[in-house]
Design a protein around this motif. Structure first.
Motif, PDB file in Angstrom:
ATOM      1  N   ALA A  62       0.805  -1.238   0.000  1.00  0.00           N
ATOM      2  CA  ALA A  62       0.000   0.000   0.000  1.00  0.00           C
ATOM      3  C   ALA A  62       0.834   1.281   0.000  1.00  0.00           C
ATOM      4  O   ALA A  62       1.870   1.374   0.659  1.00  0.00           O
ATOM      5  CB  ALA A  62      -0.935   0.001   1.195  1.00  0.00           C
ATOM      6  N   ASP A  63       0.367   2.266  -0.744  1.00  0.00           N
ATOM      7  CA  ASP A  63       0.947   3.614  -0.713  1.00  0.00           C
ATOM      8  C   ASP A  63       0.229   4.468   0.331  1.00  0.00           C
ATOM      9  O   ASP A  63       0.813   5.373   0.909  1.00  0.00           O
ATOM     10  CB  ASP A  63       0.766   4.301  -2.079  1.00  0.00           C
ATOM     11  CG  ASP A  63       1.437   3.520  -3.186  1.00  0.00           C
ATOM     12  OD1 ASP A  63       2.660   3.350  -3.120  1.00  0.00           O
ATOM     13  OD2 ASP A  63       0.724   3.035  -4.087  1.00  0.00           O
ATOM     14  N   VAL A  64      -1.062   4.190   0.495  1.00  0.00           N
ATOM     15  CA  VAL A  64      -1.887   4.967   1.429  1.00  0.00           C
ATOM     16  C   VAL A  64      -2.722   3.995   2.255  1.00  0.00           C
ATOM     17  O   VAL A  64      -3.277   3.028   1.707  1.00  0.00           O
ATOM     18  CB  VAL A  64      -2.835   5.919   0.663  1.00  0.00           C
ATOM     19  CG1 VAL A  64      -3.832   6.582   1.605  1.00  0.00           C
ATOM     20  CG2 VAL A  64      -2.057   6.980  -0.090  1.00  0.00           C
ATOM     21  N   PHE A  65      -2.801   4.256   3.543  1.00  0.00           N
ATOM     22  CA  PHE A  65      -3.718   3.491   4.403  1.00  0.00           C
ATOM     23  C   PHE A  65      -4.839   4.410   4.836  1.00  0.00           C
ATOM     24  O   PHE A  65      -4.584   5.519   5.324  1.00  0.00           O
ATOM     25  CB  PHE A  65      -2.988   2.964   5.646  1.00  0.00           C
ATOM     26  CG  PHE A  65      -1.931   1.951   5.314  1.00  0.00           C
ATOM     27  CD1 PHE A  65      -2.273   0.624   5.072  1.00  0.00           C
ATOM     28  CD2 PHE A  65      -0.602   2.328   5.209  1.00  0.00           C
ATOM     29  CE1 PHE A  65      -1.298  -0.307   4.737  1.00  0.00           C
ATOM     30  CE2 PHE A  65       0.375   1.404   4.868  1.00  0.00           C
ATOM     31  CZ  PHE A  65       0.027   0.082   4.630  1.00  0.00           C
ATOM     32  N   ILE A  66      -6.061   3.937   4.652  1.00  0.00           N
ATOM     33  CA  ILE A  66      -7.209   4.659   5.192  1.00  0.00           C
ATOM     34  C   ILE A  66      -7.664   3.876   6.410  1.00  0.00           C
ATOM     35  O   ILE A  66      -7.966   2.675   6.312  1.00  0.00           O
ATOM     36  CB  ILE A  66      -8.337   4.760   4.143  1.00  0.00           C
ATOM     37  CG1 ILE A  66      -7.872   5.664   2.996  1.00  0.00           C
ATOM     38  CG2 ILE A  66      -9.624   5.295   4.781  1.00  0.00           C
ATOM     39  CD1 ILE A  66      -8.906   5.910   1.927  1.00  0.00           C
TER      40      ILE A  66
ATOM     41  N   GLU B 144      -6.001  14.200  -4.328  1.00  0.00           N
ATOM     42  CA  GLU B 144      -5.043  15.279  -4.052  1.00  0.00           C
ATOM     43  C   GLU B 144      -3.715  14.727  -3.531  1.00  0.00           C
ATOM     44  O   GLU B 144      -2.657  15.240  -3.847  1.00  0.00           O
ATOM     45  CB  GLU B 144      -5.605  16.245  -3.002  1.00  0.00           C
ATOM     46  CG  GLU B 144      -6.567  17.244  -3.585  1.00  0.00           C
ATOM     47  CD  GLU B 144      -7.239  18.071  -2.488  1.00  0.00           C
ATOM     48  OE1 GLU B 144      -6.633  18.271  -1.422  1.00  0.00           O
ATOM     49  OE2 GLU B 144      -8.387  18.508  -2.728  1.00  0.00           O
ATOM     50  N   LEU B 145      -3.813  13.662  -2.723  1.00  0.00           N
ATOM     51  CA  LEU B 145      -2.585  13.046  -2.194  1.00  0.00           C
ATOM     52  C   LEU B 145      -1.649  12.676  -3.325  1.00  0.00           C
ATOM     53  O   LEU B 145      -0.444  12.845  -3.230  1.00  0.00           O
ATOM     54  CB  LEU B 145      -2.929  11.737  -1.483  1.00  0.00           C
ATOM     55  CG  LEU B 145      -3.231  11.730  -0.013  1.00  0.00           C
ATOM     56  CD1 LEU B 145      -3.427  10.305   0.445  1.00  0.00           C
ATOM     57  CD2 LEU B 145      -2.093  12.357   0.767  1.00  0.00           C
ATOM     58  N   PHE B 146      -2.232  12.140  -4.392  1.00  0.00           N
ATOM     59  CA  PHE B 146      -1.403  11.663  -5.495  1.00  0.00           C
ATOM     60  C   PHE B 146      -1.077  12.770  -6.492  1.00  0.00           C
ATOM     61  O   PHE B 146      -0.087  12.694  -7.195  1.00  0.00           O
ATOM     62  CB  PHE B 146      -2.082  10.472  -6.187  1.00  0.00           C
ATOM     63  CG  PHE B 146      -2.158   9.287  -5.275  1.00  0.00           C
ATOM     64  CD1 PHE B 146      -1.011   8.571  -4.958  1.00  0.00           C
ATOM     65  CD2 PHE B 146      -3.355   8.898  -4.700  1.00  0.00           C
ATOM     66  CE1 PHE B 146      -1.063   7.484  -4.098  1.00  0.00           C
ATOM     67  CE2 PHE B 146      -3.418   7.815  -3.841  1.00  0.00           C
ATOM     68  CZ  PHE B 146      -2.276   7.108  -3.542  1.00  0.00           C
ATOM     69  N   THR B 147      -1.911  13.806  -6.527  1.00  0.00           N
ATOM     70  CA  THR B 147      -1.648  14.901  -7.463  1.00  0.00           C
ATOM     71  C   THR B 147      -0.570  15.816  -6.924  1.00  0.00           C
ATOM     72  O   THR B 147       0.361  16.189  -7.617  1.00  0.00           O
ATOM     73  CB  THR B 147      -2.928  15.739  -7.698  1.00  0.00           C
ATOM     74  OG1 THR B 147      -3.990  14.839  -7.938  1.00  0.00           O
ATOM     75  CG2 THR B 147      -2.769  16.688  -8.865  1.00  0.00           C
ATOM     76  N   HIS B 148      -0.751  16.195  -5.645  1.00  0.00           N
ATOM     77  CA  HIS B 148       0.165  17.200  -5.098  1.00  0.00           C
ATOM     78  C   HIS B 148       1.369  16.596  -4.386  1.00  0.00           C
ATOM     79  O   HIS B 148       2.294  17.313  -4.064  1.00  0.00           O
ATOM     80  CB  HIS B 148      -0.586  18.115  -4.114  1.00  0.00           C
ATOM     81  CG  HIS B 148      -1.745  18.803  -4.748  1.00  0.00           C
ATOM     82  ND1 HIS B 148      -1.609  19.539  -5.891  1.00  0.00           N
ATOM     83  CD2 HIS B 148      -3.060  18.838  -4.426  1.00  0.00           C
ATOM     84  CE1 HIS B 148      -2.788  20.018  -6.226  1.00  0.00           C
ATOM     85  NE2 HIS B 148      -3.686  19.599  -5.362  1.00  0.00           N
ATOM     86  N   GLY B 149       1.303  15.291  -4.113  1.00  0.00           N
ATOM     87  CA  GLY B 149       2.456  14.667  -3.460  1.00  0.00           C
ATOM     88  C   GLY B 149       2.438  14.900  -1.970  1.00  0.00           C
ATOM     89  O   GLY B 149       1.608  15.638  -1.457  1.00  0.00           O
ATOM     90  N   PRO B 150       3.377  14.287  -1.295  1.00  0.00           N
ATOM     91  CA  PRO B 150       3.389  14.273   0.152  1.00  0.00           C
ATOM     92  C   PRO B 150       3.560  15.637   0.810  1.00  0.00           C
ATOM     93  O   PRO B 150       3.016  15.889   1.864  1.00  0.00           O
ATOM     94  CB  PRO B 150       4.583  13.375   0.494  1.00  0.00           C
ATOM     95  CG  PRO B 150       5.389  13.257  -0.754  1.00  0.00           C
ATOM     96  CD  PRO B 150       4.447  13.497  -1.896  1.00  0.00           C
ATOM     97  N   GLN B 151       4.293  16.561   0.160  1.00  0.00           N
ATOM     98  CA  GLN B 151       4.596  17.837   0.815  1.00  0.00           C
ATOM     99  C   GLN B 151       3.332  18.612   1.156  1.00  0.00           C
ATOM    100  O   GLN B 151       3.277  19.334   2.133  1.00  0.00           O
ATOM    101  CB  GLN B 151       5.468  18.734  -0.080  1.00  0.00           C
ATOM    102  CG  GLN B 151       6.878  18.218  -0.287  1.00  0.00           C
ATOM    103  CD  GLN B 151       6.933  17.101  -1.311  1.00  0.00           C
ATOM    104  OE1 GLN B 151       5.928  16.784  -1.949  1.00  0.00           O
ATOM    105  NE2 GLN B 151       8.084  16.481  -1.451  1.00  0.00           N
TER     106      GLN B 151
END
Ligand SMILES: Nc1ncnc2c1ncn2[C@@H]1O[C@H](COP(=O)(O)OP(=O)(O)OP(=O)(O)O)[C@@H](O)[C@H]1O
Ligand SMILES: [Mg+2]
Length: 280
Positions: free
Chosen positions: A143-147, A248-255
């Protein structure tokens, strides 16, 4: 390709509801989405009428035992851009069996890599079981993201055991967390109690919250998502906000993201290729 796992070691916290509706919401934005049922209860499989929850053929059980390829068991759904991988109750026994195998937590990750699933989908959404098990570990590994949904104070307490497992399996902390308040408005005072516990443990909540919604509780009987069933409900509104937050997480990235829970986790790279080959 991005992998999102919906997880907590607490039954009934809203994992399947969020996984199903998130996958559907992403697909409605035109993303190619694969929804994977990794729960031996096969709840989503039955919601989508994609299996009876008992027969292993055509499900993840067959793919993990290499009786069928992963590509062979991925099914289309009635919804545009949304494919599905069914589960069956045999997954529970299989979990016990694979725990004897070296590198078992990466078995699913390896199948995804071997069959170039990343070329075919923009997102994989995984519905995880509610018990810590080898199958849950397979849901964690890629996983890249955990909800993480919280629908009770108990769910906040269960999160500690999940977090320990995340840190153990993903020691380089290359993932993101979204802690989502789920179905908390059903009881007076509950939301406040959960928020207090989260604050005490320095666990930041996601921007979006899935409020209690009677239509949401009926969406399983309807076989589709809240967007199809009741597109103007508050459940659809809340799920749409979560879909946006994930995009948005994937569009704007972690920063661009808020601080993660302590110990801090910042996404660096994907774990998809970090496969330890199981020696079966
Ligand atoms: N926002 C909501 N409003 C109203 N009901 C909800 C909401 N979210 C989930 N529910 C209901 O709560 C119950 C539990 O939700 P769900 O099955 O998604 O949880 P789960 O975490 O997947 O459970 P399990 O651990 O058994 O897999 C279901 O009956 C579902 O319809
Ligand atoms: Mg479930």
């Amino acid at each position: 390709m991005n992998i999102i796992t919906v997880i907590n070691a607490k039954g009934g916290c809203g994992k399947s509801t969020i996984a199903m509706n998130l996958a559907s919401g992403l697909a409605r934005h035109g993303h190619r989405v694969l929804l994977m049922d990794l729960d031996p209860q096969a709840q989503v499989t039955q919601w989508l009428a994609a299996g009876d929850g008992l027969t292993s053929e055509g499900t993840l059980v067959s793919a993990l035992t290499r009786q069928q390829s992963l590509s062979e068991v991925i099914q289309p759904t009635g919804f545009e851009n949304l494919s599905f991988l069914a589960s069956a109750d045999g997954l529970e026994d299989l979990g016990r069996e694979i725990s004897q195998t070296d590198g078992y937590p990466s078995m699913l990750t390896q199948l995804i890599a071997e069959e170039h699933i990343a070329d075919r989908f923009d997102f994989i959404v995984i519905d995880s079981p509610n018990q810590i098990s080898p199958i849950m570990e397979n849901a964690i590994f890629p996983a890249d993201v955990f909800i993480v949904p919280f629908e009770s104070t108990k769910a906040v307490k269960s999160y500690a055991s999940i977090y320990k497992l995340l840190v153990k399996l993903r020691s380089n902390a290359d993932f993101h967390m979204l802690h989502v308040l789920s179905n908390l408005t059903r009881l007076p005072g509950l939301r406040k109690r959960v928020l207090t516990l989260l604050a005490d443990d320095h666990i930041p909540s996601a921007r979006s919250e899935i409020r209690s919604c009677g239509w949401m509780a009926q969406v399983d009987e309807n076989g589709g998502s809240i967007f199809h069933y009741r597109p103007f409900s508050k459940g659809a509104q809340d799920m749409a906000a979560l879909v946006e937050e994930v995009r948005e997480l994937f569009t704007h990235g972690p920063q661009a993201q808020p601080e993660a829970a302590s110990p801090e986790v910042t996404p660096v790279t994907s774990n998809h290729d970090a496969v330890t080959v199981p020696t079966v």
